[in-house]
Scaffold this active site. Structure first.
Site, PDB file in Angstrom:
ATOM      1  N   ASP A 291    -130.316  12.389 -55.804  1.00  0.00           N
ATOM      2  CA  ASP A 291    -129.019  12.917 -56.241  1.00  0.00           C
ATOM      3  C   ASP A 291    -127.950  12.070 -55.555  1.00  0.00           C
ATOM      4  OD1 ASP A 291    -127.031  14.652 -57.301  1.00  0.00           O
ATOM      5  OD2 ASP A 291    -127.022  15.836 -55.470  1.00  0.00           O
TER       6      ASP A 291
ATOM      7  N   CYS B 114    -129.800  15.598 -60.577  1.00  0.00           N
ATOM      8  CA  CYS B 114    -128.348  15.486 -60.709  1.00  0.00           C
ATOM      9  C   CYS B 114    -128.006  15.552 -62.192  1.00  0.00           C
ATOM     10  CB  CYS B 114    -127.904  14.151 -60.111  1.00  0.00           C
ATOM     11  SG  CYS B 114    -126.163  13.799 -60.341  1.00  0.00           S
TER      12      CYS B 114
ATOM     13  N   GLU C 117    -120.701  18.752 -49.734  1.00  0.00           N
ATOM     14  CA  GLU C 117    -121.091  17.680 -48.799  1.00  0.00           C
ATOM     15  C   GLU C 117    -120.543  17.928 -47.394  1.00  0.00           C
ATOM     16  OE1 GLU C 117    -123.069  14.794 -49.390  1.00  0.00           O
ATOM     17  OE2 GLU C 117    -123.542  15.920 -51.211  1.00  0.00           O
TER      18      GLU C 117
ATOM     19  N   CYS D  20    -124.281  21.689 -62.073  1.00  0.00           N
ATOM     20  CA  CYS D  20    -124.280  20.637 -61.046  1.00  0.00           C
ATOM     21  C   CYS D  20    -125.143  21.166 -59.923  1.00  0.00           C
ATOM     22  CB  CYS D  20    -122.851  20.377 -60.555  1.00  0.00           C
ATOM     23  SG  CYS D  20    -122.759  19.370 -59.047  1.00  0.00           S
TER      24      CYS D  20
ATOM     25  N   HIS E 106    -125.219  20.632 -56.846  1.00  0.00           N
ATOM     26  CA  HIS E 106    -124.513  21.027 -55.619  1.00  0.00           C
ATOM     27  C   HIS E 106    -124.104  22.505 -55.657  1.00  0.00           C
ATOM     28  CE1 HIS E 106    -124.058  16.703 -54.838  1.00  0.00           C
ATOM     29  NE2 HIS E 106    -123.581  17.007 -53.644  1.00  0.00           N
TER      30      HIS E 106
END
Ligand code: DGL
Length: 265
Positions: A6, A69, A148, A180, A182
């Protein structure tokens, strides 16, 4: 060996699903942290990175490669399949189909990066699986970058997420598709905000099942995990602990006790 990658930490949610489904498999995870986020980059840029990382994982001996991803899948999964014709490549796409099937209000919302939101692949997925359902595609710039930083409880961000969700919930969306990888790590925050009014649709487990279908041989192994990153590789181990994936961190340190995650450009 199974290779998973990713732009950064998001794909760890998919890695965890694969590690749960295949507890003995040998795994490599590559985080392209020098180039995160992908969501604001051009298709050409993303394609170059996907081809580079895919080739690298193939050189490491991966027998199946997972593009963990949505953004990279939309921009480049076909290019990667063409460049590695002998290796099965599994992509991830927003769960439009399960969301459309489950929706009672016939109104679903998809939270994605800017790049995925404008992709022809997402438009096609909606045409194919949600003909009789209203689909609202909501780009969420900055959310992956926020994950992140691992500062997920920041109050300013909480307000931003709440402001994004309120109109969707108020107008009756009863399925929120996490488009997504994340955003899986925002699940606690999102569940607090939906308060039972909408389901979150995350397809990480479905990806793990597809990996099993395509890679029967990979189920046997030594349960090793190597962590690679294009920048600040040392952060990956710490991130696993912060993201409630300590068990994966232990698998990594147990299998590569003297090897630090290796940076690759
Ligand atoms: N985690 C990725 C996705 O599923 C990309 C996020 C980003 O780098 O913008 O789309």
């Amino acid at each position: 060996m199974i290779g998973v990658f990713d732009s950064g930490l998001g794909g760890l949610s998919v890695l965890a699903a694969i590690a749960r489904a295949l507890p003995h498999a040998d795994l490599i995870y590559y985080a392209d942290t020098a180039h995160v986020p992908y969501g604001s980059k051009s298709d050409d840029f993303i394609r170059d990175r996907v081809l580079f990382i895919g080739r690298h994982l193939a050189e490491q001996g991966c027998k199946v490669i997972v593009v963990a991803c949505n953004t990279a899948t939309a921009a480049a999964v076909e290019a990667l399949r063409q460049s590695l014709p002998d290796i099965p490549v599994v992509g991830i796409e927003p769960g439009i189909k399960p969301a459309a099937m489950a929706s009672k209000t016939r109104y679903i919302a998809v939270l994605t990066t800017e790049s995925t939101a404008r992709s022809e692949r997402l438009a096609k997925l909606i045409r194919l699986h949600a003909r009789d359902v209203k689909v609202h595609v909501e780009p969420c710039p900055g959310w992956a970058t926020r994950v992140e930083t691992l500062h997920l409880d920041d109050s300013e961000f909480a307000t931003e997420v709440a402001d994004k969700l309120a109109p969707l919930l108020d107008t009756g969306a009863d399925q929120l598709v996490l488009g997504c990888t994340h955003y899986s790590f925002l699940t606690p925050q999102l569940l607090r905000l939906t308060a039972g009014r909408a389901d979150l649709v995350d397809v990480a487990d479905a990806v793990a099942r597809q990996v099993i279908r395509l890679s029967a041989d990979c189920s046997k192994g030594q349960a090793t995990l190597r962590l690679l990153a294009s920048a600040q590789p040392e952060k990956l181990l710490a991130a696993l602990a912060r993201l409630d994936l300590q068990w994966l961190a232990e698998r990594a340190t147990a299998s590569h006790p003297t090897e630090n995650p290796v940076a690759i450009q």
